[in-house]
Design a protein around this motif. Structure first.
Motif, short mmCIF file in Angstrom:
data_model
loop_
_atom_site.label_atom_id
_atom_site.label_comp_id
_atom_site.label_asym_id
_atom_site.label_seq_id
_atom_site.Cartn_x
_atom_site.Cartn_y
_atom_site.Cartn_z
N PRO A 270 -37.15 -20.35 -20.51
CA PRO A 270 -37.07 -19.27 -21.51
C PRO A 270 -37.57 -19.73 -22.88
CG PRO A 270 -34.99 -19.51 -20.31
CD PRO A 270 -35.84 -20.68 -19.96
N VAL A 271 -38.17 -18.80 -23.62
CA VAL A 271 -38.65 -19.06 -24.97
C VAL A 271 -37.46 -19.18 -25.93
CG1 VAL A 271 -40.04 -18.10 -26.86
CG2 VAL A 271 -40.81 -17.86 -24.49
N ASN A 272 -36.41 -18.39 -25.68
CA ASN A 272 -35.22 -18.39 -26.52
C ASN A 272 -34.03 -17.96 -25.66
OD1 ASN A 272 -35.26 -15.51 -26.33
ND2 ASN A 272 -36.72 -15.45 -28.02
N ASP A 273 -32.89 -17.71 -26.29
CA ASP A 273 -31.70 -17.33 -25.52
C ASP A 273 -31.54 -15.81 -25.42
OD1 ASP A 273 -30.93 -16.65 -28.09
OD2 ASP A 273 -29.08 -17.81 -28.06
N LYS A 274 -32.59 -15.07 -25.72
CA LYS A 274 -32.51 -13.61 -25.68
C LYS A 274 -32.77 -13.05 -24.28
CE LYS A 274 -32.18 -13.26 -30.20
NZ LYS A 274 -30.95 -13.87 -30.63
N MET A 275 -33.76 -13.62 -23.56
CA MET A 275 -34.08 -13.09 -22.23
C MET A 275 -34.87 -14.10 -21.42
SD MET A 275 -37.12 -10.36 -23.08
CE MET A 275 -36.26 -9.56 -24.41
N ALA A 276 -34.86 -13.88 -20.11
CA ALA A 276 -35.64 -14.72 -19.20
C ALA A 276 -35.91 -13.91 -17.94
CB ALA A 276 -34.86 -15.99 -18.85
N GLY A 277 -36.92 -14.32 -17.20
CA GLY A 277 -37.27 -13.66 -15.95
C GLY A 277 -37.00 -14.57 -14.76
N ALA A 278 -36.84 -13.97 -13.59
CA ALA A 278 -36.67 -14.74 -12.35
C ALA A 278 -37.56 -14.12 -11.29
CB ALA A 278 -35.21 -14.72 -11.90
N PHE A 279 -38.14 -14.99 -10.47
CA PHE A 279 -39.12 -14.57 -9.49
C PHE A 279 -38.82 -15.22 -8.15
CE2 PHE A 279 -40.87 -14.87 -13.74
CZ PHE A 279 -41.25 -13.55 -13.97
N MET A 280 -39.10 -14.51 -7.05
CA MET A 280 -38.82 -15.01 -5.70
C MET A 280 -39.35 -14.02 -4.69
SD MET A 280 -34.75 -14.08 -5.80
CE MET A 280 -34.67 -14.40 -7.56
N VAL A 281 -39.31 -14.41 -3.43
CA VAL A 281 -39.61 -13.50 -2.34
C VAL A 281 -38.35 -13.40 -1.49
CG1 VAL A 281 -41.02 -13.05 -0.30
CG2 VAL A 281 -42.06 -14.07 -2.33
N ILE A 282 -37.88 -12.16 -1.29
CA ILE A 282 -36.70 -11.91 -0.45
C ILE A 282 -37.21 -11.38 0.88
CG2 ILE A 282 -34.57 -10.60 -0.21
CD1 ILE A 282 -34.65 -10.31 -3.35
N LYS A 283 -36.90 -12.11 1.95
CA LYS A 283 -37.38 -11.72 3.28
C LYS A 283 -36.23 -11.16 4.11
CE LYS A 283 -41.14 -14.97 3.25
NZ LYS A 283 -41.88 -16.04 3.90
N ASN A 284 -36.49 -10.03 4.74
CA ASN A 284 -35.52 -9.37 5.61
C ASN A 284 -35.97 -9.61 7.04
OD1 ASN A 284 -33.94 -7.62 7.10
ND2 ASN A 284 -34.31 -5.84 5.79
N GLY A 285 -35.21 -10.43 7.77
CA GLY A 285 -35.57 -10.78 9.13
C GLY A 285 -34.92 -9.90 10.17
N SER A 286 -34.57 -8.69 9.82
CA SER A 286 -33.89 -7.80 10.77
C SER A 286 -34.66 -6.49 10.92
CB SER A 286 -32.47 -7.50 10.29
OG SER A 286 -32.49 -6.57 9.22
N LYS A 287 -34.20 -5.67 11.85
CA LYS A 287 -34.81 -4.35 12.09
C LYS A 287 -34.21 -3.27 11.20
CE LYS A 287 -35.73 -5.46 16.91
NZ LYS A 287 -35.45 -5.13 18.30
N THR A 288 -33.33 -3.69 10.28
CA THR A 288 -32.65 -2.74 9.41
C THR A 288 -33.12 -2.90 7.97
OG1 THR A 288 -30.70 -2.83 10.83
CG2 THR A 288 -30.39 -1.93 8.62
N ALA A 289 -33.65 -1.86 7.38
CA ALA A 289 -34.06 -1.89 5.98
C ALA A 289 -32.82 -2.00 5.09
CB ALA A 289 -34.84 -0.62 5.63
#
Length: 165
Positions: free
Chosen positions: A53-72
């Protein structure tokens, strides 16, 4: 927040386009045994990171969430000891907006990446540095919660230019 800070954050968030695709992986302890027989979604997470983060005001988070099932399913909330205000954001037509939930398709994935959908931390309790780990818990409509460790990376981190896995 100044316009320069806003531009700097926007630039940092948009520097890499597909960086959540590779990187270190975190697996959920999805409680599959407790849900044996149920067609409950099982989520895994890969490439989870937070640019420093640039400061303590905000930050971002990134990832890939994988669903390994037949249910959305739907990502409905994110919590972390780092902030009491985590938001799920989508970017449409180059405009960022908070949403209540995001779809995780059956046998598919939800990409949270720079320039697109992401998790936003507002009002950080401290400012993590490169190499630190930030814990988050992803909550879903149907699946069990998933705890993920975000590695704090350089502000310009681009997973496409590294060999980390």
């Amino acid at each position: 927040m100044t316009a320069r800070t806003t531009r700097t954050l926007a630039a940092a968030l948009s520097l890499t386009a597909a960086l959540a695709i590779s990187g270190c992986s975190s697996l959920s302890d999805s409680g599959a045994a407790a849900n044996a027989g149920a067609d409950r979604p099982e989520m895994t997470v890969t490439g989870a990171f937070m640019p420093e983060p640039v400061n303590d005001k905000m930050a971002g988070a990134f990832m890939v969430i994988k669903n390994g099932s037949k249910t959305a399913d739907k990502l409905t909330a994110v919590t972390s000891p780092l902030s009491d205000d985590l938001q799920i954001h989508e970017t449409k037509d180059q405009k960022m907006q908070q949403v209540a939930a995001m779809d995780v398709p059956a046998n598919g994935e939800l990409k949270l990446e720079r320039g697109g959908s992401h998790v936003m931390f507002m009002g950080l309790k401290n400012t993590p540095k490169i190499g630190d780990k930030v814990t988050v818990e992803l909550r879903f409509e149907k699946a069990d919660p998933v705890k993920v460790e975000l590695e704090v990376k350089e502000r310009t981190y681009n997973a496409q230019n590294t060999s980390a896995h």
